[in-house]
Design a protein around this motif. Structure first.
Motif, PDB file in Angstrom:
ATOM      1  N   LEU A 186       0.844  -1.213   0.000  1.00  0.00           N
ATOM      2  CA  LEU A 186       0.000   0.000   0.000  1.00  0.00           C
ATOM      3  C   LEU A 186       0.871   1.252   0.000  1.00  0.00           C
ATOM      4  N   ARG A 187       1.869   1.259   0.859  1.00  0.00           N
ATOM      5  CA  ARG A 187       2.790   2.402   0.951  1.00  0.00           C
ATOM      6  C   ARG A 187       3.377   2.718  -0.418  1.00  0.00           C
ATOM      7  N   GLU A 188       3.794   1.684  -1.155  1.00  0.00           N
ATOM      8  CA  GLU A 188       4.404   1.914  -2.465  1.00  0.00           C
ATOM      9  C   GLU A 188       3.380   2.366  -3.502  1.00  0.00           C
ATOM     10  N   VAL A 189       2.221   1.716  -3.532  1.00  0.00           N
ATOM     11  CA  VAL A 189       1.183   2.087  -4.509  1.00  0.00           C
ATOM     12  C   VAL A 189       0.772   3.543  -4.316  1.00  0.00           C
ATOM     13  N   CYS A 190       0.663   3.960  -3.059  1.00  0.00           N
ATOM     14  CA  CYS A 190       0.192   5.321  -2.759  1.00  0.00           C
ATOM     15  C   CYS A 190       1.199   6.406  -3.148  1.00  0.00           C
ATOM     16  N   ARG A 191       2.410   6.037  -3.493  1.00  0.00           N
ATOM     17  CA  ARG A 191       3.356   7.045  -3.993  1.00  0.00           C
ATOM     18  C   ARG A 191       2.933   7.596  -5.356  1.00  0.00           C
ATOM     19  N   HIS A 192       2.062   6.842  -6.060  1.00  0.00           N
ATOM     20  CA  HIS A 192       1.657   7.254  -7.418  1.00  0.00           C
ATOM     21  C   HIS A 192       0.483   8.227  -7.348  1.00  0.00           C
ATOM     22  N   LYS A 193       0.703   9.426  -7.865  1.00  0.00           N
ATOM     23  CA  LYS A 193      -0.307  10.483  -7.754  1.00  0.00           C
ATOM     24  C   LYS A 193      -1.555  10.197  -8.567  1.00  0.00           C
ATOM     25  N   SER A 194      -1.422   9.382  -9.628  1.00  0.00           N
ATOM     26  CA  SER A 194      -2.592   9.078 -10.463  1.00  0.00           C
ATOM     27  C   SER A 194      -3.629   8.239  -9.715  1.00  0.00           C
ATOM     28  N   VAL A 195      -3.209   7.584  -8.625  1.00  0.00           N
ATOM     29  CA  VAL A 195      -4.105   6.643  -7.942  1.00  0.00           C
ATOM     30  C   VAL A 195      -5.239   7.386  -7.236  1.00  0.00           C
ATOM     31  N   GLU A 196      -6.476   6.940  -7.513  1.00  0.00           N
ATOM     32  CA  GLU A 196      -7.643   7.527  -6.853  1.00  0.00           C
ATOM     33  C   GLU A 196      -8.163   6.619  -5.743  1.00  0.00           C
ATOM     34  N   LYS A 197      -8.018   5.319  -5.944  1.00  0.00           N
ATOM     35  CA  LYS A 197      -8.537   4.372  -4.947  1.00  0.00           C
ATOM     36  C   LYS A 197      -7.687   3.104  -4.913  1.00  0.00           C
ATOM     37  N   VAL A 198      -7.384   2.655  -3.695  1.00  0.00           N
ATOM     38  CA  VAL A 198      -6.695   1.371  -3.505  1.00  0.00           C
ATOM     39  C   VAL A 198      -7.531   0.527  -2.554  1.00  0.00           C
ATOM     40  N   VAL A 199      -7.981  -0.627  -3.025  1.00  0.00           N
ATOM     41  CA  VAL A 199      -8.685  -1.567  -2.154  1.00  0.00           C
ATOM     42  C   VAL A 199      -7.676  -2.630  -1.736  1.00  0.00           C
ATOM     43  N   ILE A 200      -7.629  -2.931  -0.442  1.00  0.00           N
ATOM     44  CA  ILE A 200      -6.791  -4.055   0.016  1.00  0.00           C
ATOM     45  C   ILE A 200      -7.683  -5.114   0.636  1.00  0.00           C
ATOM     46  N   CYS A 201      -7.470  -6.359   0.231  1.00  0.00           N
ATOM     47  CA  CYS A 201      -8.237  -7.488   0.743  1.00  0.00           C
ATOM     48  C   CYS A 201      -7.278  -8.460   1.411  1.00  0.00           C
ATOM     49  N   GLU A 202      -7.206  -8.397   2.712  1.00  0.00           N
ATOM     50  CA  GLU A 202      -6.299  -9.238   3.516  1.00  0.00           C
ATOM     51  C   GLU A 202      -7.151 -10.151   4.382  1.00  0.00           C
ATOM     52  N   ILE A 203      -6.759 -11.413   4.468  1.00  0.00           N
ATOM     53  CA  ILE A 203      -7.591 -12.394   5.184  1.00  0.00           C
ATOM     54  C   ILE A 203      -7.505 -12.237   6.702  1.00  0.00           C
ATOM     55  N   ASP A 204      -6.362 -11.745   7.203  1.00  0.00           N
ATOM     56  CA  ASP A 204      -6.070 -11.881   8.637  1.00  0.00           C
ATOM     57  C   ASP A 204      -5.978 -10.519   9.321  1.00  0.00           C
ATOM     58  N   LYS A 205      -7.006 -10.180  10.114  1.00  0.00           N
ATOM     59  CA  LYS A 205      -6.998  -8.854  10.740  1.00  0.00           C
ATOM     60  C   LYS A 205      -5.887  -8.719  11.789  1.00  0.00           C
ATOM     61  N   ASP A 206      -5.449  -9.846  12.351  1.00  0.00           N
ATOM     62  CA  ASP A 206      -4.347  -9.779  13.314  1.00  0.00           C
ATOM     63  C   ASP A 206      -3.053  -9.291  12.651  1.00  0.00           C
ATOM     64  N   VAL A 207      -2.814  -9.707  11.408  1.00  0.00           N
ATOM     65  CA  VAL A 207      -1.613  -9.239  10.700  1.00  0.00           C
ATOM     66  C   VAL A 207      -1.698  -7.720  10.519  1.00  0.00           C
ATOM     67  N   ILE A 208      -2.874  -7.225  10.136  1.00  0.00           N
ATOM     68  CA  ILE A 208      -3.045  -5.774   9.940  1.00  0.00           C
ATOM     69  C   ILE A 208      -2.806  -5.033  11.254  1.00  0.00           C
ATOM     70  N   GLU A 209      -3.498  -5.459  12.308  1.00  0.00           N
ATOM     71  CA  GLU A 209      -3.436  -4.732  13.582  1.00  0.00           C
ATOM     72  C   GLU A 209      -2.035  -4.774  14.188  1.00  0.00           C
ATOM     73  N   LYS A 210      -1.429  -5.953  14.216  1.00  0.00           N
ATOM     74  CA  LYS A 210      -0.108  -6.074  14.849  1.00  0.00           C
ATOM     75  C   LYS A 210       0.966  -5.380  14.015  1.00  0.00           C
ATOM     76  N   SER A 211       0.798  -5.348  12.687  1.00  0.00           N
ATOM     77  CA  SER A 211       1.794  -4.643  11.860  1.00  0.00           C
ATOM     78  C   SER A 211       1.793  -3.153  12.179  1.00  0.00           C
ATOM     79  N   LYS A 212       0.609  -2.623  12.531  1.00  0.00           N
ATOM     80  CA  LYS A 212       0.546  -1.195  12.891  1.00  0.00           C
ATOM     81  C   LYS A 212       1.407  -0.915  14.115  1.00  0.00           C
ATOM     82  N   THR A 213       1.517  -1.895  15.011  1.00  0.00           N
ATOM     83  CA  THR A 213       2.348  -1.727  16.206  1.00  0.00           C
ATOM     84  C   THR A 213       3.816  -2.039  15.931  1.00  0.00           C
TER      85      THR A 213
END
Ligand code: AAT
Length: 282
Positions: free
Chosen positions: A93-120
């Protein structure tokens, strides 16, 4: 973890193992889908391990995240809608968002624990979630793709290996569904395993995708902490006869802040040694 070292042993890389010295276990638990381990290593920063397999180290993650994201993004003249499957750490996501042309990025990740713990524990990757263009769906990417997900310019599948919850993401039906979700001129780029270890996965996948995609190619990056130090990408297009070997755009400002990707290595990434060229394409 044995005597303060993590050893990455697995049936997909028999007889070899990447070992990292552990300073401190930050989190270890079982999510709904897999064993989740975060540790602080002596020399590679924080490390994410799922089911015993290294997913990310802070030291070399850029070699993978930049290449899996920027090869397809720079192969497209004007990507506005992007889908990421997997990639719960947020690095793609960090890399995709560097592109100014991008209007929307959808991410579909199976494991909410990976998302939450990565934030920490992986904040320099998970900062990808801070961008207002990002929409998060917590569900199985295979189920999501089967259910009419809309039209995208670029679809990136940043998945774990095909043993475990990502198994279906290496099968032809998932690729057909991704292809159906592409706009004309759209590009798919997926985690395509290692030419030193996995030509028996890569070759049939490439030939199956070649039955319906306009082009299908294989590119790779070097990354010390993935098995055999390399990982590749299966890159397919819808209506792009020339494929993705040549970047469609260059961005000198972006290249100044990136640590791996540039327009030259984009082209070089598609050049395979003879053993791999023969094993995958002949
Ligand atoms: N960013 C580099 C790290 C990865 S992460 C792979 C992600 O795919 C994980 O967060 C995992 O939870 C997620 N995932 C697995 N299966 C699915 C699925 N069916 N749907 C959606 N997300 C899924 C890649 C590491 C590569 C390792 C190479 N040895």
């Amino acid at each position: 973890i044995i005597d303060g070292w993590f050893h990455e042993r697995g049936v997909m890389w028999p007889g070899q193992s990447m070992s990292l010295k552990v300073e401190e276990v930050l989190y270890h638990g079982r999510s709904l889908y897999q064993d989740v381990l975060f540790f602080r290593s002596s020399d590679h920063g924080n490390v994410l391990v799922l089911d015993g397999v290294i997913q990310v180290t802070e030291r070399d993650e850029f070699a993978y995240q930049e290449m899996i994201a920027h090869i397809p993004m720079f192969s497209h003249p004007n990507p506005t809608r992007v889908l990421v499957i997997g990639g719960g750490d947020g690095g793609v996501l960090r890399e995709v968002c560097r592109h100014k042309s991008v209007e929307k990025v959808v991410i579909c990740e199976i494991d909410k624990d990976v998302i939450e713990k990565s934030k920490t524990y992986l904040p320099t990757l998970a900062k990808g979630y801070d961008d207002p263009r990002v929409e998060v769906k917590v569900m199985d990417g295979n189920v999501f793709m089967a259910d009419n997900p809309g039209h995208f310019d670029v679809i990136i599948t940043d998945s774990s290996d095909p043993i475990g919850p990502a198994a279906a993401l290496f099968e032809a039906p998932f690729y057909r569904n991704m292809y159906a979700a592409l706009r004309e001129g759209g590009i798919i780029c997926t985690q395509g395993e290692c030419m030193w270890l996995h030509v028996d996965i890569i070759k049939p996948l490439i030939s199956k995708v070649g039955e319906f995609a306009t082009t299908v190619e294989y590119a790779y990056t070097t990354i010390p902490t993935y098995p055999s130090g390399q990982i590749g990408f299966v890159i397919a297009t819808k209506g792009k006869e020339e494929g993705c070997k040549e970047p469609k755009r260059r961005d000198e400002e972006m290249e100044k802040v990136l640590n791996y990707y540039n327009g030259d290595i984009h082209k070089a990434a598609f050049v395979l040694p003879n053993f791999a060229r023969r094993a995958i394409f002949e």
